[in-house]
Design an enzyme around this catalytic site. Structure first.
Site, PDB file in Angstrom:
ATOM      1  N   CYS A 147       4.339  33.426   1.456  1.00 58.03           N
ATOM      2  CA  CYS A 147       3.263  34.393   1.646  1.00 58.03           C
ATOM      3  C   CYS A 147       1.964  33.676   1.997  1.00 58.03           C
ATOM      4  O   CYS A 147       1.248  33.196   1.109  1.00 58.03           O
ATOM      5  CB  CYS A 147       3.084  35.250   0.397  1.00 58.03           C
ATOM      6  SG  CYS A 147       1.754  36.458   0.564  1.00 58.03           S
ATOM      7  N   CYS A 150      -1.167  35.194   0.539  1.00 62.21           N
ATOM      8  CA  CYS A 150      -1.381  34.924  -0.891  1.00 62.21           C
ATOM      9  C   CYS A 150      -1.868  33.485  -1.105  1.00 62.21           C
ATOM     10  O   CYS A 150      -2.739  33.232  -1.920  1.00 62.21           O
ATOM     11  CB  CYS A 150      -0.092  35.079  -1.694  1.00 62.21           C
ATOM     12  SG  CYS A 150       0.914  36.485  -1.250  1.00 62.21           S
ATOM     13  N   ASP A 151      -1.285  32.539  -0.399  1.00 61.34           N
ATOM     14  CA  ASP A 151      -1.478  31.131  -0.756  1.00 61.34           C
ATOM     15  C   ASP A 151      -2.250  30.300   0.271  1.00 61.34           C
ATOM     16  O   ASP A 151      -2.707  29.210  -0.034  1.00 61.34           O
ATOM     17  CB  ASP A 151      -0.098  30.458  -0.947  1.00 61.34           C
ATOM     18  CG  ASP A 151       0.690  31.101  -2.068  1.00 61.34           C
ATOM     19  OD1 ASP A 151       0.056  31.621  -3.003  1.00 61.34           O
ATOM     20  OD2 ASP A 151       1.930  31.086  -2.013  1.00 61.34           O
TER      21      ASP A 151
END
Ligand code: NAP
Length: 341
Positions: A147, A150-151
């Site tokens: 992701c 997300c990261d």
């Protein structure tokens, strides 16, 4: 072990323990529905708590200006549900029988549960290549992620060469997103043409920070504590080479966790649960609701999952009170629910 009697009929059984499941539990518990959550049995690919358990830092969940560790966030949600006496069972639900009422659910340990309503919040799991080092580094914060949103903004990825595997819209979107932080983004695709929509592919290909390794597959992820590179194989010649990278992002699709619902509720081609009424969580079976990534292949964010978890609990509550949650004419019950007080 939480007490669950096979004679008892549960008001609401929540299956799944990501943001959608715990939010549904908090709302259902505060509405005095005494929810029972099946948080899932741990396995190599799945652990209770869902995908955030694989995320080191979550910077886009509201309320945490400094960011929050994914596992910590999920433990907090679990605690919040427990605070209102949610009962939790660390097992999977492997079968749902919706042919009669109440629903009959069977757990991975052979338990039978009877339920008036069910909220499915089992999520979707990111697909992985299945390489030895890949999941290990993904679980340990070693620079492998499924992701980018997300990261990708984490400091470890700044000014690095980052690899994205995949040729669909997600790969294009994630590669483009990563160019905000990366020195260079290399898309690795197994064919010589993208599956992505032309507009998204064009946007990626026009970006000067993005280049593509066509007809290439990753055969090895290199690195001990943190990723240092990839071994790539040319799918036509079989030739191998190494690519130095400081991060790897998989964008090869997701698989919704709905195998146990096949033939029970309507699923789309990819296996996601259909919720026929727009913006609602009611499925094609009255009394079964769906929340989070298991019914949403588009947004796939923790905060949107939590939002639909809230919606599912409110719809289940209305169904228990009135028997028709998906009827667009149904207003908020005259008696205020305890959820938001
Ligand atoms: P997808 O369209 O299924 O694409 C997956 C990609 O991964 C494909 O290019 C596939 O290669 C590749 N792949 C699959 N398994 C692989 C493996 N084992 N090794 C190497 N490569 C592998 O998935 P997605 O990109 O996540 O998109 C899912 C859906 O969401 C699509 O409908 C998409 O349009 C939508 N979406 C939309 C947006 C947007 O509009 N903003 C953004 C993201 C996603 P092949 O092409 O060779 O099969």
């Amino acid at each position: 072990m939480t007490e669950t009697s096979e004679d008892r009929i549960e008001n609401v059984v929540i299956i799944g323990s990501g943001p959608a499941g715990w939010t549904a539990a908090v709302y259902a518990a505060r509405a005095r529905l005494d929810p029972l959550v099946f948080e899932g049995a741990p396995s190599r690919e799945m652990i209770p708590g869902g995908q955030l358990m694989f995320t080191t830092e979550v910077e886009n969940y509201p309320g945490f200006p400094e960011g929050v560790d994914g596992q910590e966030l999920m433990m907090s949600m679990r605690k919040q549900a427990e605070r209102f006496d949610t009962r939790i069972v660390t097992e999977d639900i492997v079968e749902v029988d919706a042919s009669g009422r109440p629903f009959l659910l069977r757990s991975s340990e052979g338990r039978t549960i009877r339920a008036r309503t069910v909220i499915v919040a089992t999520g979707a799991r990111a697909n992985w290549l299945g390489l030895d080092n890949e999941l290990r580094l993904a679980h340990s914060g070693g620079g492998v992620s499924a992701c980018a949103v997300c990261d990708g903004a984490l400091p470890a990825f700044r000014d690095q060469v980052l690899a994205v595997v995949g040729g669909g819209d997600s790969a294009m979107e994630e590669a483009t997103y990563l160019t905000k932080f990366a020195k260079e983004v290399v898309i690795i695709h197994r064919r010589d043409a993208f599956r992505a929509s032309p507009i998204m592919a064009e946007r990626a290909l026009e970006n000067p920070k993005i280049r593509v390794e066509w007809n290439s597959v990753v055969t090895e992820v290199l690195g001990d504590d943190f990723i240092t590179g990839l071994r790539l194989q040319d799918t036509r010649s079989g030739e191998e080479k190494e690519l130095e990278v400081g991060g790897l992002f998989l964008a090869i699709g997701h698989t919704p966790n709905t195998a146990f619902l096949r033939g029970v509720v309507e699923l789309d081609e990819a296996g996601y649960i259909g919720t026929p009424t727009q913006w609602r969580t009611a499925t094609t079976v009255e009394g079964i609701f769906a929340a989070g990534d298991v019914m949403d292949s588009y947004f796939r964010q923790a905060v949107t999952a939590a939002g639909t978890g809230c919606m599912a609990a409110l719809e289940a509550e209305r169904y228990l009170a009135h028997g028709h949650p998906a009827d667009p004419g149904v207003d908020v019950p005259a008696e205020p629910v305890a959820a938001g007080d």
